[in-house]
Scaffold this active site. Structure first.
Site, short mmCIF file in Angstrom:
data_model
loop_
_atom_site.label_atom_id
_atom_site.label_comp_id
_atom_site.label_asym_id
_atom_site.label_seq_id
_atom_site.Cartn_x
_atom_site.Cartn_y
_atom_site.Cartn_z
N LYS A 1 85.84 -2.89 10.48
CA LYS A 1 86.44 -1.88 10.63
C LYS A 1 87.33 -3.03 11.14
O LYS A 1 87.56 -3.98 11.99
CB LYS A 1 85.98 -1.89 11.11
CG LYS A 1 85.00 -0.15 10.15
CD LYS A 1 84.30 0.90 11.09
CE LYS A 1 84.33 1.71 9.03
NZ LYS A 1 82.62 2.52 10.09
N ARG B 1 75.77 -0.23 7.45
CA ARG B 1 76.06 -0.42 6.42
C ARG B 1 77.14 -0.73 6.95
O ARG B 1 78.15 -1.25 7.21
CB ARG B 1 76.28 1.14 6.51
CG ARG B 1 78.15 1.70 5.49
CD ARG B 1 78.23 3.28 5.49
NE ARG B 1 79.06 3.79 4.52
CZ ARG B 1 80.33 3.13 4.29
NH1 ARG B 1 80.90 2.68 5.48
NH2 ARG B 1 81.19 3.52 3.08
N1 HH2 Z 1 82.80 4.76 7.36
C1 HH2 Z 1 83.39 4.62 6.73
C2 HH2 Z 1 82.62 4.89 5.26
N2 HH2 Z 1 81.30 6.34 5.06
N3 HH2 Z 1 79.51 6.08 7.28
C3 HH2 Z 1 78.65 6.30 8.21
N4 HH2 Z 1 77.35 6.89 8.19
N5 HH2 Z 1 79.39 6.05 9.29
C4 HH2 Z 1 80.34 4.28 9.09
O1 HH2 Z 1 80.64 4.12 9.59
C5 HH2 Z 1 81.18 4.84 7.74
C6 HH2 Z 1 80.25 5.85 7.08
C7 HH2 Z 1 84.79 4.20 6.00
O2 HH2 Z 1 83.93 3.14 5.92
P1 HH2 Z 1 84.55 2.17 4.27
O3 HH2 Z 1 83.84 3.02 3.16
O4 HH2 Z 1 84.64 1.72 4.14
O5 HH2 Z 1 86.43 3.25 4.28
P2 HH2 Z 1 86.78 4.15 3.66
O6 HH2 Z 1 86.62 5.22 4.37
O7 HH2 Z 1 88.09 3.43 3.22
O8 HH2 Z 1 85.60 4.33 2.28
#
Ligand code: HH2
Length: 297
Positions: A237, A272
């Protein structure tokens, strides 16, 4: 509002080491790693990396081999500014993969969605956990979780991914996030979802500037004090990029591992991440040191 001990439990109370999910119970007595399987064209760090079902299944198998305890499957990016993806499109992206995984891997699958429709179909297809970054904003979501007996991740955010960064203003981010997460927890309990099925997440990067994400990671003990296991999602992030002079998301792997270890030492039990292998090694070593420390923390 005083949210300490919403469940009237000290952090180490019996039962807090267990997370009931559909079809079983996960113990967070050891750190658990949730591997990220983004089936999106536009996720902030890995969008478009898994174009077909086979590529997704291969990535999933690799993460299992590297030591993942859970796989989080998502069909909607929730990066800052992202627009909502219609449920039908999320389902087109995720259902073939969840169905393929259900017979192929032995670890639980969670579905990363804000949509009750998507959550219900995903659980029918084999998911055991709903990871809802909007903490039950869909009025039907609590019913879906209660009826299917799925595990639930309640994550802190303000607004929606499209609007959240304009709401990243706090006097005391740790206390305010604890209070708001406590409200979400009470809402879930009032809707009939047992506490044993819930884990809490401060929402790193969601309506948070870098200083807020850092303060939350440093103050996780406060959230652990709400009485349920804490999950963190620092992986790749932007606060890591900010600290490291703007390194790009895919180059934030070492920073991610550092954030996970620091979070473990502050009380997080679930992590995660995109890159499972380094997190597995680091968290297992850090946990062994934590357990050896004279006060066990
Ligand atoms: N962060 C993202 C998505 N889902 N769920 C939880 N519980 N906690 C988090 O910090 C979290 C999450 C965002 O990350 P990512 O899936 O890599 O990116 P994107 O939303 O662009 O798919």
């Amino acid at each position: 509002m005083n949210v300490t001990g919403v469940l009237a439990q000290a952090p180490s109370a019996t039962g807090q080491d267990d997370w009931s999910i559909r079809g079983g119970v996960l113990s967070v007595g050891r750190p658990l790693i949730m591997g990220i399987l983004n089936l999106t064209p536009d996720s902030f760090s890995d969008g478009g990396e898994l174009p077909g079902v086979e590529a997704a299944l291969d990535r999933a198998s690799r993460m299992v081999g590297e030591g993942a305890d859970l796989l989080d499957v998502g069909g909607e990016s929730t990066r800052p500014g992202a627009a909502a993806v219609p449920p039908s499109e999320q389902l087109d992206r995720i259902l073939p993969v969840i169905e393929g995984l259900a017979g192929r891997i032995a670890i639980p699958i969670s579905v990363d969605t804000r949509s009750a429709t998507v959550a219900r179909r995903a659980v029918s297809a084999g998911a055991a956990i709903v990871n809802d970054v909007s903490s039950l904003s869909d009025p039907e979501m609590a019913d879906v979780v209660r009826e299917t007996e799925a595990g639930l991740v309640l994550m802190h955010m303000r607004g929606t991914p499209a609007t959240m960064q304009s709401r990243a203003a706090y006097d005391d981010v740790v206390e305010e996030v604890a209070a708001e997460l406590g409200d979400s927890l009470r809402q879930a309990l009032a809707a009939g979802i047992p506490a044993s099925r819930i884990v809490l997440d401060p929402g790193i990067g969601f309506a948070k500037r870098a200083e807020h994400s850092l303060a939350l990671l440093a103050g996780l003990e406060r959230l652990a004090g709400l009485g349920r296991p804490v999950l963190v999602g620092p992986s790749r992030k932007s606060f890591i990029g900010d600290i490291l002079g703007g390194v790009l998301p895919r180059q934030r792997g070492f920073g991610t591992v550092a954030a996970c270890v620091a979070a473990l030492l502050r009380g997080a039990r679930l992590f995660r991440v995109h890159d499972v292998a380094p997190a597995r090694q680091a968290l297992d070593v850090a946990e062994a040191i934590r357990r050896t420390a004279p006060n066990g923390s």
